[in-house]
Design a protein around this motif. Structure first.
Motif, PDB file in Angstrom:
ATOM      1  N   TRP A   1      19.002  36.218   1.115  1.00 39.86           N
ATOM      2  CA  TRP A   1      18.010  34.985   1.340  1.00 39.86           C
ATOM      3  C   TRP A   1      17.752  35.030   3.072  1.00 39.86           C
ATOM      4  CZ3 TRP A   1      16.749  32.436  -2.763  1.00 39.86           C
ATOM      5  CH2 TRP A   1      17.519  32.528  -3.874  1.00 39.86           C
ATOM      6  N   THR A   2      16.825  34.547   3.230  1.00 36.99           N
ATOM      7  CA  THR A   2      16.472  34.361   4.563  1.00 36.99           C
ATOM      8  C   THR A   2      15.829  32.690   4.933  1.00 36.99           C
ATOM      9  OG1 THR A   2      14.093  35.200   4.544  1.00 36.99           O
ATOM     10  CG2 THR A   2      15.812  36.443   4.908  1.00 36.99           C
ATOM     11  N   VAL A   3      15.769  32.471   6.094  1.00 40.14           N
ATOM     12  CA  VAL A   3      15.012  31.161   6.760  1.00 40.14           C
ATOM     13  C   VAL A   3      14.359  31.698   7.721  1.00 40.14           C
ATOM     14  CG1 VAL A   3      15.356  28.985   7.958  1.00 40.14           C
ATOM     15  CG2 VAL A   3      16.597  29.661   5.758  1.00 40.14           C
ATOM     16  N   ASN A   4      12.969  31.308   7.774  1.00 37.10           N
ATOM     17  CA  ASN A   4      12.189  31.660   8.993  1.00 37.10           C
ATOM     18  C   ASN A   4      11.307  30.265   9.311  1.00 37.10           C
ATOM     19  OD1 ASN A   4      12.445  34.504   9.135  1.00 37.10           O
ATOM     20  ND2 ASN A   4      11.809  34.451   6.882  1.00 37.10           N
ATOM     21  N   PRO A   5      11.700  29.899  10.194  1.00 35.63           N
ATOM     22  CA  PRO A   5      10.889  28.503  10.536  1.00 35.63           C
ATOM     23  C   PRO A   5       9.675  28.892  11.327  1.00 35.63           C
ATOM     24  CG  PRO A   5      13.046  28.880  12.308  1.00 35.63           C
ATOM     25  CD  PRO A   5      13.086  29.888  11.060  1.00 35.63           C
TER      26      PRO A   5
ATOM     27  N   ASN B   1       9.013  20.682   9.315  1.00 38.44           N
ATOM     28  CA  ASN B   1       9.883  20.076   8.420  1.00 38.44           C
ATOM     29  C   ASN B   1      11.143  20.912   8.104  1.00 38.44           C
ATOM     30  OD1 ASN B   1       8.492  21.609   6.741  1.00 38.44           O
ATOM     31  ND2 ASN B   1       8.749  20.314   4.972  1.00 38.44           N
ATOM     32  N   ALA B   2      11.442  22.384   8.686  1.00 36.35           N
ATOM     33  CA  ALA B   2      12.301  23.309   8.216  1.00 36.35           C
ATOM     34  C   ALA B   2      13.687  22.679   8.118  1.00 36.35           C
ATOM     35  CB  ALA B   2      12.351  24.398   9.142  1.00 36.35           C
ATOM     36  N   PRO B   3      14.304  21.866   9.288  1.00 33.06           N
ATOM     37  CA  PRO B   3      15.521  21.281   9.094  1.00 33.06           C
ATOM     38  C   PRO B   3      15.906  20.512   8.170  1.00 33.06           C
ATOM     39  CG  PRO B   3      14.786  21.415  11.335  1.00 33.06           C
ATOM     40  CD  PRO B   3      13.601  21.421  10.622  1.00 33.06           C
ATOM     41  N   ALA B   4      15.059  19.290   7.590  1.00 33.33           N
ATOM     42  CA  ALA B   4      15.249  18.680   6.517  1.00 33.33           C
ATOM     43  C   ALA B   4      15.245  19.378   5.435  1.00 33.33           C
ATOM     44  CB  ALA B   4      14.283  17.418   6.811  1.00 33.33           C
ATOM     45  N   LEU B   5      14.217  20.146   5.237  1.00 35.36           N
ATOM     46  CA  LEU B   5      14.000  21.081   3.967  1.00 35.36           C
ATOM     47  C   LEU B   5      15.132  21.733   3.914  1.00 35.36           C
ATOM     48  CD1 LEU B   5      11.952  21.712   1.643  1.00 35.36           C
ATOM     49  CD2 LEU B   5      11.075  23.147   3.015  1.00 35.36           C
ATOM     50  N   LEU B   6      15.797  22.305   4.725  1.00 32.27           N
ATOM     51  CA  LEU B   6      16.924  23.211   4.568  1.00 32.27           C
ATOM     52  C   LEU B   6      18.152  22.426   3.972  1.00 32.27           C
ATOM     53  CD1 LEU B   6      18.327  25.977   4.566  1.00 32.27           C
ATOM     54  CD2 LEU B   6      18.867  25.384   7.267  1.00 32.27           C
ATOM     55  N   ARG B   7      18.475  21.205   4.639  1.00 31.15           N
ATOM     56  CA  ARG B   7      19.403  20.403   4.188  1.00 31.15           C
ATOM     57  C   ARG B   7      19.400  20.223   2.747  1.00 31.15           C
ATOM     58  NH1 ARG B   7      23.619  17.772   6.787  1.00 31.15           N
ATOM     59  NH2 ARG B   7      22.783  18.308   8.766  1.00 31.15           N
ATOM     60  N   ARG B   8      18.094  19.735   2.257  1.00 31.67           N
ATOM     61  CA  ARG B   8      17.985  19.333   0.982  1.00 31.67           C
ATOM     62  C   ARG B   8      18.112  20.549  -0.135  1.00 31.67           C
ATOM     63  NH1 ARG B   8      12.015  17.916  -0.581  1.00 31.67           N
ATOM     64  NH2 ARG B   8      11.717  20.218  -1.136  1.00 31.67           N
TER      65      ARG B   8
END
Length: 349
Positions: free
Chosen positions: A55-59, A96-103
């Motif tokens: 899994w990755t996160v790329n803002p 919206n990356a931080p809020a979306l990640l938290r969700r």
């Protein structure tokens, strides 16, 4: 632009609402930011990838580091953007990356798997200084005790030192800094938007001093420009002096999108090498295995000589003087003989 057809997964990630801003300040001159609201932020790595995470996160997409060899250049073509200058100056920001990640971390289906960041473009590129997405991302990961890793060339990661310490107290984290060479002339032309190599090594030193283990991805090792024995020795020695816990060499690979841009750069700055590169990379994106093995072996031998590797907490590193000449590899008692010589060859997203 094909915003509603875009994605790192089969479903579209971005809606049609895009705000584009051109900022005329010295640090962002010539750069346009496309602010989008992503539909998902935790992305699954394709099964065919050689990466050791799922899994990755790329803002961000696109990168003002402007590294001419960047493997991610091809992804800009999916946006109908240019993979050369456009990749360097047209930056997609998932606001919206931080809020979306938290969700997404709170969703019942999420199992708390490791998340890798900086595997596509640098999450600590200059845009992060303007948009400040990473503190919110790190806070969400910390609050959910979700393991993660970061790969970066950016010194801005030190801004988030406290958050990294807090996360390390509740979950497993890994930080790697990319430093492929020390040559300043090469750096200025091939990585023009990045902090200087010595500044990146200061990041390693600072993180380590604050209790956050940090490794170095020695990438890329650039054939005929950054691969001489003296260059490799100088880089590994500097990595050791910075306190890195590990050093992993990665030879330059030239995937479509990056290959064309890099070869154009090579023809302008080092035309005498064009033919040699065409021969070396004639079979595809990767240098020949024999070359990769040679570089890996040399770096592993140097790493052993300079004491990089697993160490007990608080154990001091003993560095030989600059003019120390190593014994032959494989000689009795030679630590390098215990290191694998297989090359590191990764397919990055």
């Amino acid at each position: 632009m094909r915003w509603d057809n875009l994605g790192e997964s089969p479903s579209a990630l971005f809606g049609a609402d895009v705000v584009s801003r051109t900022v005329d300040t010295p640090e962002f001159r010539g750069i346009t930011f496309h602010e989008v609201r992503a539909r998902s932020i935790v992305n699954r790595v394709p099964g065919a990838s050689r990466m050791p995470f799922e899994w990755t996160v790329n803002p961000y997409r696109g990168c003002s580091h402007a590294c001419v060899y960047c493997f991610a250049r091809k992804t800009h073509s999916y946006l109908d953007l240019d993979t050369g200058q456009g990749f360097d100056s047209q930056i997609v920001v998932k606001v919206n990356a931080p809020a979306l990640l938290r969700r997404e971390l709170a969703a019942r289906r999420w199992r708390g798997d490791h998340i890798a960041m900086g595997t596509n473009v640098d999450c600590y590129q200059r845009a992060e200084g303007r948009y400040g997405l990473m503190p919110g991302i790190l806070t969400a990961l910390r609050d959910h005790a979700n393991p993660f890793s970061i790969l970066t060339k950016g010194t801005l990661i030190l801004r988030d030192l406290t958050l990294l310490q807090q996360a390390a107290a509740v979950t497993d984290i890994g930080i790697s800094v990319s430093v492929g060479f020390l040559d300043r002339e090469l750096w200025r032309t091939v990585e023009p938007g990045t902090p200087a190599p010595e500044r990146r090594l200061e990041v390693v030193r600072t993180l380590t001093a604050h209790g956050i283990p940090c490794g170095v991805l020695m990438a890329p090792v650039i054939p005929f420009l950054g691969d001489s024995p003296d260059q490799l020795r100088a880089t590994v020695r500097a990595v050791a002096e910075a306190g890195a816990g590990s050093v992993t060499p990665l030879v330059l690979h030239l995937r479509p999108g990056a290959r064309e841009w890099f070869m154009a750069w090579l023809g302008h700055h080092h035309p005498h090498l064009v033919r040699r590169y065409e021969t070396m990379y004639t079979d595809g994106a990767y240098a020949p295995k024999w070359y990769q093995r040679r570089i890996t072996r040399q770096v592993h031998e140097l790493a052993a000589e300079y004491g990089i590797g697993p160490a007990r907490p608080g154990e001091a590193r003993r560095l030989p003087p600059p003019d120390t000449t190593p014994g032959p590899a494989g000689s009795p008692g030679d630590e390098a003989s215990h290191h694998p010589a297989e090359p590191t060859q990764l397919t990055l997203l």
